[in-house]
Design an enzyme around this catalytic site. Structure first.
Site, mmCIF file in Angstrom:
data_model
loop_
_atom_site.group_PDB
_atom_site.id
_atom_site.type_symbol
_atom_site.label_atom_id
_atom_site.label_comp_id
_atom_site.label_asym_id
_atom_site.label_seq_id
_atom_site.Cartn_x
_atom_site.Cartn_y
_atom_site.Cartn_z
ATOM 1 N N PRO A 1 0.794 -1.227 0.000
ATOM 2 C CA PRO A 1 0.000 0.000 0.000
ATOM 3 C C PRO A 1 0.828 1.280 0.000
ATOM 4 O O PRO A 1 1.846 1.375 0.680
ATOM 5 C CB PRO A 1 -0.813 -0.106 1.289
ATOM 6 C CG PRO A 1 -0.117 -1.113 2.124
ATOM 7 C CD PRO A 1 0.523 -2.072 1.169
ATOM 8 N N ASN A 2 0.346 2.206 -0.796
ATOM 9 C CA ASN A 2 0.881 3.575 -0.908
ATOM 10 C C ASN A 2 2.205 3.657 -1.663
ATOM 11 O O ASN A 2 2.685 4.760 -1.934
ATOM 12 C CB ASN A 2 1.034 4.220 0.488
ATOM 13 C CG ASN A 2 -0.295 4.297 1.214
ATOM 14 O OD1 ASN A 2 -1.265 4.788 0.650
ATOM 15 N ND2 ASN A 2 -0.362 3.777 2.425
ATOM 16 N N ARG B 1 5.224 10.955 -2.642
ATOM 17 C CA ARG B 1 4.867 10.695 -1.250
ATOM 18 C C ARG B 1 6.067 10.953 -0.336
ATOM 19 O O ARG B 1 7.078 10.250 -0.444
ATOM 20 C CB ARG B 1 4.438 9.228 -1.133
ATOM 21 C CG ARG B 1 4.216 8.765 0.272
ATOM 22 C CD ARG B 1 4.162 7.240 0.333
ATOM 23 N NE ARG B 1 3.851 6.815 1.666
ATOM 24 C CZ ARG B 1 4.083 5.603 2.152
ATOM 25 N NH1 ARG B 1 4.635 4.685 1.377
ATOM 26 N NH2 ARG B 1 3.763 5.302 3.381
ATOM 27 N N TYR C 1 11.056 8.946 1.517
ATOM 28 C CA TYR C 1 11.090 7.830 0.566
ATOM 29 C C TYR C 1 11.834 8.133 -0.739
ATOM 30 O O TYR C 1 11.968 7.247 -1.584
ATOM 31 C CB TYR C 1 9.655 7.375 0.266
ATOM 32 C CG TYR C 1 8.928 6.887 1.503
ATOM 33 C CD1 TYR C 1 9.378 5.773 2.204
ATOM 34 C CD2 TYR C 1 7.805 7.562 1.993
ATOM 35 C CE1 TYR C 1 8.737 5.333 3.356
ATOM 36 C CE2 TYR C 1 7.146 7.124 3.140
ATOM 37 C CZ TYR C 1 7.619 6.013 3.807
ATOM 38 O OH TYR C 1 6.981 5.573 4.951
ATOM 39 N N ASN D 1 8.115 -5.384 -0.413
ATOM 40 C CA ASN D 1 7.956 -4.208 0.444
ATOM 41 C C ASN D 1 6.468 -4.134 0.733
ATOM 42 O O ASN D 1 5.679 -3.695 -0.117
ATOM 43 C CB ASN D 1 8.452 -2.932 -0.246
ATOM 44 C CG ASN D 1 8.343 -1.736 0.689
ATOM 45 O OD1 ASN D 1 7.720 -1.802 1.752
ATOM 46 N ND2 ASN D 1 8.950 -0.613 0.295
ATOM 47 N N ALA E 1 2.934 -0.491 5.085
ATOM 48 C CA ALA E 1 2.460 -0.526 6.473
ATOM 49 C C ALA E 1 1.950 -1.906 6.895
ATOM 50 O O ALA E 1 1.896 -2.211 8.094
ATOM 51 C CB ALA E 1 1.378 0.526 6.673
ATOM 52 N N GLU F 1 12.842 -9.032 2.385
ATOM 53 C CA GLU F 1 12.016 -7.885 2.776
ATOM 54 C C GLU F 1 12.785 -6.596 2.492
ATOM 55 O O GLU F 1 13.970 -6.498 2.820
ATOM 56 C CB GLU F 1 11.723 -7.997 4.275
ATOM 57 C CG GLU F 1 10.981 -6.812 4.841
ATOM 58 C CD GLU F 1 10.787 -6.937 6.354
ATOM 59 O OE1 GLU F 1 11.308 -7.897 6.970
ATOM 60 O OE2 GLU F 1 10.125 -6.058 6.924
ATOM 61 N N HIS G 1 12.617 -2.201 2.584
ATOM 62 C CA HIS G 1 11.996 -0.906 2.912
ATOM 63 C C HIS G 1 12.921 0.190 2.434
ATOM 64 O O HIS G 1 14.150 0.092 2.617
ATOM 65 C CB HIS G 1 11.768 -0.759 4.419
ATOM 66 C CG HIS G 1 10.881 -1.823 4.957
ATOM 67 N ND1 HIS G 1 9.519 -1.813 4.780
ATOM 68 C CD2 HIS G 1 11.175 -2.972 5.605
ATOM 69 C CE1 HIS G 1 9.009 -2.906 5.320
ATOM 70 N NE2 HIS G 1 10.000 -3.632 5.818
ATOM 71 N N ARG H 1 12.829 4.859 12.915
ATOM 72 C CA ARG H 1 11.594 5.657 12.854
ATOM 73 C C ARG H 1 10.710 5.369 14.075
ATOM 74 O O ARG H 1 11.198 4.929 15.099
ATOM 75 C CB ARG H 1 10.887 5.381 11.513
ATOM 76 C CG ARG H 1 11.764 5.786 10.313
ATOM 77 C CD ARG H 1 11.055 5.567 8.997
ATOM 78 N NE ARG H 1 9.888 6.447 8.875
ATOM 79 C CZ ARG H 1 8.933 6.278 7.953
ATOM 80 N NH1 ARG H 1 9.023 5.280 7.089
ATOM 81 N NH2 ARG H 1 7.915 7.100 7.906
HETATM 82 C C1 DQA Z 1 8.005 1.445 4.071
HETATM 83 C C2 DQA Z 1 8.042 1.668 5.581
HETATM 84 C C3 DQA Z 1 6.669 1.450 6.196
HETATM 85 O O1 DQA Z 1 6.719 1.691 7.585
HETATM 86 C C4 DQA Z 1 5.671 2.403 5.579
HETATM 87 O O2 DQA Z 1 4.375 2.171 6.100
HETATM 88 C C5 DQA Z 1 5.661 2.346 4.091
HETATM 89 C C6 DQA Z 1 6.949 2.291 3.394
HETATM 90 C C7 DQA Z 1 9.365 1.758 3.405
HETATM 91 O O3 DQA Z 1 9.563 1.352 2.280
HETATM 92 O O4 DQA Z 1 10.199 2.463 4.006
HETATM 93 O O5 DQA Z 1 4.625 2.421 3.448
HETATM 94 O O6 DQA Z 1 7.725 0.070 3.822
#
Ligand code: DQA
Length: 149
Positions: A10-11, A18, A23, A74, A77, A98, A100, A107
């Site tokens: 998501p996102n 964003r 990011y 990735n 959240a 995994e 990020h 964080r």
């Molecule tokens: C994320 C880190 C997560 O905590 C966050 O909710 C994201 C992006 C990252 O790529 O740093 O959506 O996965």
């Protein structure tokens, strides 16, 4: 040819606009293009997929069985909440890395927990979009070790 699934949650479709201070300014399309190019160099076919829906991500992990030899995930959240995604990864028994973009451990405390980590070979975080390419290198090394050619 071995195939890797690069799965974004998501996102992450909003990458580039964003919170660029967190990011970066690279778009998801650029990340995916770089993954495919790097995959080619490593001798992998790379398929990319993004969804904002937990169930769709789970379906993609199930569908990877028999099709992809590795997964880069990735989960956004959902990383911090989804036992279902963790179970899906464990169920298909496909080696996963995994990723990020941000350093989740530097964080907010709620980002320090990862359910994905329990099902992954390892975690790469804090290196921005480059992390996806590092994950491809890690998967390539793991797969070569598991089945030397
Ligand atoms: C994320 C880190 C997560 O905590 C966050 O909710 C994201 C992006 C990252 O790529 O740093 O959506 O996965």
């Amino acid at each position: 040819m071995k195939s890797i699934l690069v799965l974004n949650g998501p996102n992450l479709n909003l990458l580039g606009t964003r919170q660029p201070e967190v990011y970066g300014s690279v778009t998801l399309a650029m990340v995916e293009q770089d993954c495919k190019a790097h995959g080619t160099k490593l001798g992998f076919d790379v398929e990319c997929l993004q969804s904002n829906h937990e169930g769709a991500l789970i379906d993609a992990i199930h569908a990877a069985k028999g099709k992809h030899q590795g997964i880069i995930l990735n989960a956004g959240a959902y990383t911090h909440t989804s036992i279902a995604l963790m179970d899906a990864l464990i169920s298909v028994e496909i080696p996963a890395v995994e990723v990020h973009l941000s350093n989740i451990h530097a964080r907010e405390p709620f980002r320090h927990t990862s359910y994905i980590a329990k099902a992954a070979l390892g975690q790469i975080c804090g290196f921005g979009a480059k992390g996806y390419l590092l994950a491809l290198d890690a998967l390539a090394a793991h797969l070569a070790e598991a089945a030397p050619s």
